[in-house]
Design an enzyme around this catalytic site. Structure first.
Site, PDB file in Angstrom:
ATOM      1  N   TYR B 101       0.852  -1.199   0.000  1.00 27.74           N
ATOM      2  CA  TYR B 101       0.000   0.000   0.000  1.00 27.74           C
ATOM      3  C   TYR B 101       0.884   1.245   0.000  1.00 27.74           C
ATOM      4  O   TYR B 101       1.837   1.328   0.783  1.00 27.74           O
ATOM      5  CB  TYR B 101      -0.886   0.020   1.267  1.00 27.74           C
ATOM      6  CG  TYR B 101      -1.679   1.292   1.422  1.00 27.74           C
ATOM      7  CD1 TYR B 101      -2.926   1.427   0.841  1.00 27.74           C
ATOM      8  CD2 TYR B 101      -1.143   2.381   2.115  1.00 27.74           C
ATOM      9  CE1 TYR B 101      -3.648   2.611   0.959  1.00 27.74           C
ATOM     10  CE2 TYR B 101      -1.858   3.574   2.236  1.00 27.74           C
ATOM     11  CZ  TYR B 101      -3.106   3.677   1.650  1.00 27.74           C
ATOM     12  OH  TYR B 101      -3.807   4.853   1.756  1.00 27.74           O
ATOM     13  N   GLU B 189      -3.155   7.536  -4.494  1.00 27.73           N
ATOM     14  CA  GLU B 189      -3.145   6.283  -3.719  1.00 27.73           C
ATOM     15  C   GLU B 189      -3.034   5.071  -4.637  1.00 27.73           C
ATOM     16  O   GLU B 189      -3.710   5.005  -5.663  1.00 27.73           O
ATOM     17  CB  GLU B 189      -4.439   6.190  -2.888  1.00 27.73           C
ATOM     18  CG  GLU B 189      -4.521   5.000  -1.950  1.00 27.73           C
ATOM     19  CD  GLU B 189      -5.753   5.045  -1.042  1.00 27.73           C
ATOM     20  OE1 GLU B 189      -5.616   5.369   0.145  1.00 27.73           O
ATOM     21  OE2 GLU B 189      -6.864   4.774  -1.548  1.00 27.73           O
TER      22      GLU B 189
END
Lengths: 285, 367
Positions: B101, B189
């Protein structure tokens, strides 16, 4: 009174624009010490009896200016803010819609130069009876001992009006600005009010979104001994938009009116349900 | 402005972050075509802006072009999270060895960009952040400085990367941060960043651009998600339209309506310094929303002038498309003039917010 006092001598950046000239007149009429204006290319002119300079550097050579209020349009606001931060102690940025990346740079530069920044996207600061650096209507404020700090412009007027019309007044009233990135925070201003001999109690006006109110509540619990009252706008608003997983990770459940009210009540802050509750609470102090 | 995944991925690719091979389709036929060209199992992903799309059934897989057609047909005729699916992104299905992530977001508290990274990416990242905060790496970047590749490698090492992966994951972090800066993003993101064999691939991409920066990013002006608007407008379920100047004051007016037993139908913030024309448009806008039975206009003028508001009200009522009760609270800058204009036009008004809110609720109940 805090931040804006008898020693504050201000210049207006963007004085020749529509908003700049309108509010310069209002600030002068209120008794604010406006000692110069800055509009590049218009140096040497005069407006409402205020001399205009091409730059702050030039204005400093001829006046004892130590603060600035900025009305420059958003695309040029970073340039104006840097110029003010470099030369002065206090900068009030009225401009709305400044890109967030510009604001992050402005705040970092301000921190390095130890310059106090209010805003952007703020109504400004008013110390009733002394002066106002901002766009708030002066007549709804009155000298007194309640310090107000708010994230919202017009809602601040609503509360100031409630306090004034009930025969009380304000020591200083500061709009910290409605943008995600602002200079002075709730905690910064509450700290000043705590140390200010003219301030008896404080009113903090917050709204949904972000975690500034939750952080202020933490600060109040640890560091504030004077009475604090609060109002949070948006109890009935639908949940806001998500900012990916990252937003959830950094906010940790903060942001809703319930979260803010809970945090404030834990810090022994009295939270009002409606504006008219505040004068009642103040009378009982 | 949030970008659709396929728009975000175009930008990621341009800035050197690998994304899966694929294409956008708005018909089942095109879905099939793209699947055929890819020649391997595919993911068919709804292009909507809401988060949590995967869990809501908006991402499907197909192992043949025929199945891809079927899946595409189903998705393109359905709603996910209340959004109609106009397009799907058809991509090669990436075999997953590990999921990481990485994101960059504006940290309001520190007033700096914040990089968040973890070696355990995927849909449970928020749960992980809650239960094992030590597995989430946070790194603030100096907004006045340059973000250098070594800093990105330090983050990668803290994530637990070893050997060559330190440089390779670091390179993606470095590129993501630079993209965040270059495009004036509020959020960039990647979740997950997938390790598949020798490849690192951004399997999902989120990018949100700061609306206030559009003046220096003309490429986004034509984006359909970008809607230049004169006021902030949100539709709600009640029947009392709330219009005000300033978000905080308008929210408070809504809260008071609710407190008095009414239900707000809109949140409409005319902002600061609205002209009579904006007022007229705002009133017309809420009147054209069929749920609205009563309009509650609450203005305490600062930079907004009460006389401008009054003029706008008079004009709006002159050419309103339907007759609707209007409860007005008008005070602040130039209030004498504003109130005079309303009186002359025979339009009643209040000066207290709470009284006006109570009146609006009462009027709505009488209907």
């Amino acid at each position: 009174m805090i931040i804006l006092d008898e020693n504050t001598r201000c210049l207006v950046q963007g004085i020749t624009g529509k908003q700049g000239s309108f509010h310069t007149r209002q600030m002068l009429e209120y008794g604010t010490k406006i000692v110069a204006g800055v509009t590049p290319g218009k140096g040497g002119q005069e407006l409402l009896g205020v001399k205009i300079y091409n730059s702050i550097e030039e204005a400093k050579e001829e006046t004892d200016v130590n603060a600035s209020i900025i009305f420059v349009p958003a695309p040029f606001a970073k340039d104006a803010a840097y110029e003010a931060i470099k030369h002065l102690d206090l900068v009030v940025i009225i401009t709305e819609h400044i890109p967030v990346h510009d604001s992050m740079q402005i705040m970092e530069y301000g921190k390095r130069m130890k310059t106090t920044i209010i805003g952007p996207n703020t109504p400004g600061i008013i110390t009733p009876g002394v002066g106002k650096l901002g766009i708030m209507p002066g007549h709804i404020f009155q000298e007194g001992d309640i310090g107000i700090v708010s994230r919202s412009g017009t809602l601040t007027y609503e509360f100031a009006h409630q306090i004034t019309s009930n025969g009380m007044g304000q020591s200083t009233c500061i709009g910290i600005g409605g943008d995600p990135i602002v200079g002075l925070t709730f905690a910064d201003v509450l700290k000043e009010f705590e140390e200010d001999k003219d301030t008896r109690a404080m009113l903090m006006i917050g709204e949904i979104g972000g975690d500034a109110e939750e952080r202020a509540a933490e600060y109040i619990k640890e560091h504030i001994s004077k009475p604090v009252m609060a109002f949070i706008a948006g109890r009935t608003a639908p949940p806001g938009k998500r900012m990916g997983h990252a937003g959830a990770i950094i906010e940790r459940g903060a942001g809703t009116a319930e979260s803010k009210i809970r945090a404030l009540e834990k810090a022994d802050v009295q939270v009002a349900e409606k504006p008219s509750d505040i004068p009642e609470m103040l009378k009982e102090l | 402005m949030k970008l659709y995944e396929y728009n975000a991925k175009e930008i990621f690719k341009k800035e050197g972050i690998p994304t899966p091979d694929g294409g956008v389709a708005n018909t089942p036929k095109d879905v099939e075509k793209i699947a055929k060209r890819l020649g391997k199992p595919v993911a068919v992903k709804s292009q909507i802006l809401a988060g949590g799309r995967g869990k809501a059934g908006g991402i499907r897989f197909a192992d043949s072009p025929e199945n891809a057609y079927k899946v595409g047909e189903e998705l393109l005729s359905s709603l996910i999270k209340g959004e109609k699916i106009e397009r799907v992104l058809v991509e090669e299905k990436i075999p997953i060895e590990e999921e990481f992530y990485i994101s960059v977001i504006v940290d309001r508290t520190m007033k700096k960009p914040l990089i968040i990274a973890s070696s355990e990416g995927g849909v449970e990242i928020e749960e992980l952040a809650h239960k094992h905060p030590e597995k989430i790496i946070r790194y603030h970047v100096d907004p006045l400085g340059e973000f250098l590749p070594y800093e990105a490698r330090e983050i990668a090492r803290k994530m637990g990367m070893e050997g060559k992966l330190i440089s390779r994951v670091g390179s993606i972090i470095w590129r993501l941060y630079n993209l965040f800066r270059k495009y004036d993003a509020l959020l960039a993101e990647i979740n997950p960043l997938v390790l598949s064999g020798d490849n690192l691939v951004a399997v999902d991409a989120k990018l949100e651009i700061d609306d206030d920066s559009i003046f220096r990013h003309p490429e986004f002006k034509k984006q359909e998600e970008y809607e230049a608007s004169e006021f902030a407008f949100v539709k709600l379920d009640g029947n009392i339209a709330v219009i005000g100047n300033g978000a905080g004051l308008t929210l408070t007016a809504m809260d008071l309506i609710k407190l008095q037993g009414g239900e707000p139908a809109t949140f409409l913030d005319i902002g600061g310094g609205a002209s009579p024309e904006i007022i007229r448009k705002a009133i017309n806008r809420v009147i054209s929303y069929s749920k609205v039975d009563v309009v509650f206009l609450n203005v305490l003028g600062g930079i907004t002038r009460a006389d401008d508001v009054a003029k706008g009200v008079v004009e709006a009522l002159r050419d309103a498309e339907r007759d609707i009760p209007l409860v007005i609270r008008l005070t602040g800058t130039n209030e004498e003039e504003g109130q005079r204009i309303l009186k002359e036009a025979g339009i009643p008004f209040e000066t207290s917010l709470e009284k006006a809110a109570a009146k609006a609720v009462e009027v709505a109940k009488r209907l």
